[in-house]
Design an enzyme around this catalytic site. Structure first.
Site, PDB file in Angstrom:
ATOM      1  N   LYS A   1     -29.314  19.086 -26.743  1.00 32.00           N
ATOM      2  CA  LYS A   1     -30.124  20.308 -26.802  1.00 32.00           C
ATOM      3  C   LYS A   1     -31.498  19.992 -26.215  1.00 32.00           C
ATOM      4  CE  LYS A   1     -31.491  23.770 -30.297  1.00 32.00           C
ATOM      5  NZ  LYS A   1     -31.399  24.145 -31.726  1.00 32.00           N
TER       6      LYS A   1
ATOM      7  N   SER B   1     -29.647  28.811 -32.532  1.00 33.84           N
ATOM      8  CA  SER B   1     -30.320  28.559 -31.279  1.00 33.84           C
ATOM      9  C   SER B   1     -29.613  27.497 -30.409  1.00 33.84           C
ATOM     10  CB  SER B   1     -31.752  28.104 -31.546  1.00 33.84           C
ATOM     11  OG  SER B   1     -31.766  26.883 -32.244  1.00 33.84           O
TER      12      SER B   1
ATOM     13  N   SER C   1     -28.842  26.799 -36.919  1.00 34.10           N
ATOM     14  CA  SER C   1     -28.684  26.717 -35.460  1.00 34.10           C
ATOM     15  C   SER C   1     -27.620  25.762 -34.942  1.00 34.10           C
ATOM     16  CB  SER C   1     -30.017  26.352 -34.813  1.00 34.10           C
ATOM     17  OG  SER C   1     -30.766  27.526 -34.677  1.00 34.10           O
TER      18      SER C   1
HETATM   19  N1  GLN Z   1     -31.800  31.647 -36.405  1.00 32.32           N
HETATM   20  C1  GLN Z   1     -32.724  30.950 -37.207  1.00 32.32           C
HETATM   21  C2  GLN Z   1     -34.118  31.170 -36.686  1.00 32.32           C
HETATM   22  O1  GLN Z   1     -34.269  31.906 -35.795  1.00 32.32           O
HETATM   23  C3  GLN Z   1     -32.393  29.507 -37.272  1.00 32.32           C
HETATM   24  C4  GLN Z   1     -32.817  28.753 -36.087  1.00 32.32           C
HETATM   25  C5  GLN Z   1     -32.572  27.285 -36.197  1.00 32.32           C
HETATM   26  O2  GLN Z   1     -31.811  26.834 -37.043  1.00 32.32           O
HETATM   27  N2  GLN Z   1     -33.236  26.539 -35.341  1.00 32.32           N
HETATM   28  O3  GLN Z   1     -35.072  30.634 -37.130  1.00 32.32           O
END
Ligand code: GLN
Length: 486
Positions: free
Chosen positions: A79, A154, A178
């Protein structure tokens, strides 16, 4: 040869037996990437030349019968919020568009030490803020099961890369879901380790008390293999814990006879898609047949998870992101009148809308007049959420439910309404607030062939049980073997 279809463990075995060369695997994979990547857009940066050079070195090592690492010859995607020496690390943000880190994140170092091959950096929501990759400054990734839909986020680029056979292993980061949510939406395995199990050194911080790096893989065995390499204390991260790393592969086929599974009633509420619910119910039946004992439990503070998370995460983010001022880090504006204006212009130009929204939310809830009412209150509720899990784990060994309330959604369906997007995280954020390990595994498909994920949560530092439980399901089902037609 279609080597790209194989799992990482299969590749490793073939390479070590000298049946194939790591160079062949890597070349085959890049051919696949050339064909498929334009449709999926999983990657922000590809690292072909140095990947092939690395593969060659490993082949030579094997030819000389030298000892090789645990990831020998396996091509791996990262990532793009993980620092990689000499390779651009953008966090899918314009503000880091030209950032080339002078060092490797500790997990990247470990991968290299174990003879893994870094093939590229995957797309994400800007600074890991989002659930769809639509917040990437460089355009979204597409779901390999239906390119009109999001791969989740994400870590959507990593999920799409694994689902479309564009990498054998991938790393994601999970702050509120995410790793698990994109794994569910893209039909792969995603494991968020216990907070402190894996070093965060070199992971660009979003919310430091919640962030955790973890494997995204084609099957559970690969997740165990990868976790063995990633886990362990790191002097560079004081929150990584001094615990022995168990061999997660050793007892992976132990089975689930007598395992106590708790199913929280709060995970089966209005808003849960009917087909998702049916798949989870079917999944639980598989466990029952395998000899597990299933009971209903309650995690009463679940309903406050989203509110709590969306106060704590942006608060920490607002502080973490203060460093991007155009001087310490990041894009610097070309037109400014003085220092303060330069900060402001650089940040206005560099950050996208969602990141700005969160900086404002976080700054507000940390500000002196509102700290007690919002941030402090959220910390207290976080404790209650943690206590819910502590109570539950006195009675059960693992907790099961859906990873995401809905399958992959269409582009634009939720992007206009941030709250709708935040609600996608309803079953994942509490895990991070409590610091627990969680895994999402493929457990079914909707009628229109969209993957569905089963989430399994475990006691702190008990990834072993989590992987055994997930593996038992995989041995009985075929969902992880079904591939999207691209
Ligand atoms: N969707 C969640 C957020 O927007 C989690 C994102 C993540 O785990 N990095 O914060």
């Amino acid at each position: 040869m279609d080597l790209y279809k194989k799992t990482a463990s299969e590749i490793k075995e073939l390479v070590l037996k000298k049946e194939i060369k790591s160079v062949e695997v890597t070349e085959d994979l890049f051919k696949r990437i050339d064909e498929v990547e334009p449709k999926i857009k999983a990657y922000l940066t590809l690292n072909k030349e140095s990947a092939l050079a690395q593969a060659k070195k490993i082949d030579e090592k094997i030819a000389r019968n030298e000892k090789t690492g645990q990831l020998a010859g396996i091509p791996i995607a990262l990532k793009d919020n993980l620092c990689t020496e000499g390779i651009k690390t953008t966090c899918a943000s314009k503000i880091l568009n030209n950032f080339i880190p002078p060092y490797d994140a500790s997990v990247v170092k470990r991968i290299k030490e174990e003879d893994g091959i870094i093939i590229g950096k995957t797309n994400l929501d800007e600074f890991a803020m989002g659930s769809s990759t639509e917040n990437s400054a460089f355009g979204p990734s597409r779901n390999p099961w239906d390119p009109a839909r999001v791969p989740g986020g994400s870590s959507g680029g990593s999920a799409a890369a694994i689902a479309a056979d564009l990498a054998f292993l991938a790393l994601g980061s999970d702050t509120g879901g995410s790793i698990r949510q994109p794994a569910a939406l893209s039909g792969i395995v995603g494991l968020k380790p216990t907070y402190g199990r894996v070093s965060r050194y070199g992971l660009v911080a979003y919310a430091s008390s919640l962030d955790q790096i973890g494997p995204m893989t084609k099957d559970v065995r690969d997740a165990a293999l990868f976790l063995n390499v990633l886990a362990g204390q790191d002097p560079a991260d004081s929150t990584s814990v001094p615990l022995e790393t168990p061999d997660h592969l050793e007892k992976i086929s132990r089975g689930v006879k007598g395992l106590k599974i708790g199913v929280p009633k709060e995970f089966f509420v209005a808003g849960l898609d009917k087909e998702v619910k049916e798949s989870i119910d079917q999944g639980l039946k598989v466990y029952e047949k395998l000899g597990a004992e299933i009971s209903q439990i309650s995690l009463p503070h679940t309903e406050h998870g989203i509110a709590t998370y969306y106060l704590i995460a942006p608060s920490e983010a607002s502080s973490n992101l203060a460093r991007y001022d155009g001087i310490h880090y990041g894009h610097q504006t070309k037109s400014s009148k003085g220092l303060i204006d330069m900060y402001s212009q650089s940040r206005s130009e560099g950050f996208g809308d969602e990141v700005k929204r969160r900086i404002m939310l976080g700054t507000f809830s940390l500000s002196s007049g509102y700290y007690d009412a919002y941030y402090l209150r959220a910390l207290k509720v976080r404790q209650l959420i943690k206590q819910d899990f502590d109570e539950a784990f006195k009675k059960v060994d693992v907790i099961m439910g859906p990873t995401s309330p809905i399958p992959a959604f269409k582009f634009g369906e939720k992007a206009a309404n941030p709250l709708q997007m935040y609600l996608c995280d309803v079953f994942t954020v509490t895990t991070n607030l409590a610091g627990l390990p969680g895994i999402s595994i493929p457990c079914g498909f909707t009628k229109s062939s969209l993957p569905i994920g089963l989430q399994i949560l475990g006691r702190p530092f008990d990834e072993t049980t989590l992987l055994q439980t997930a593996y038992a399901f995989e041995q009985k089902t075929e969902f992880h073997k079904t591939k999207p037609r691209i």
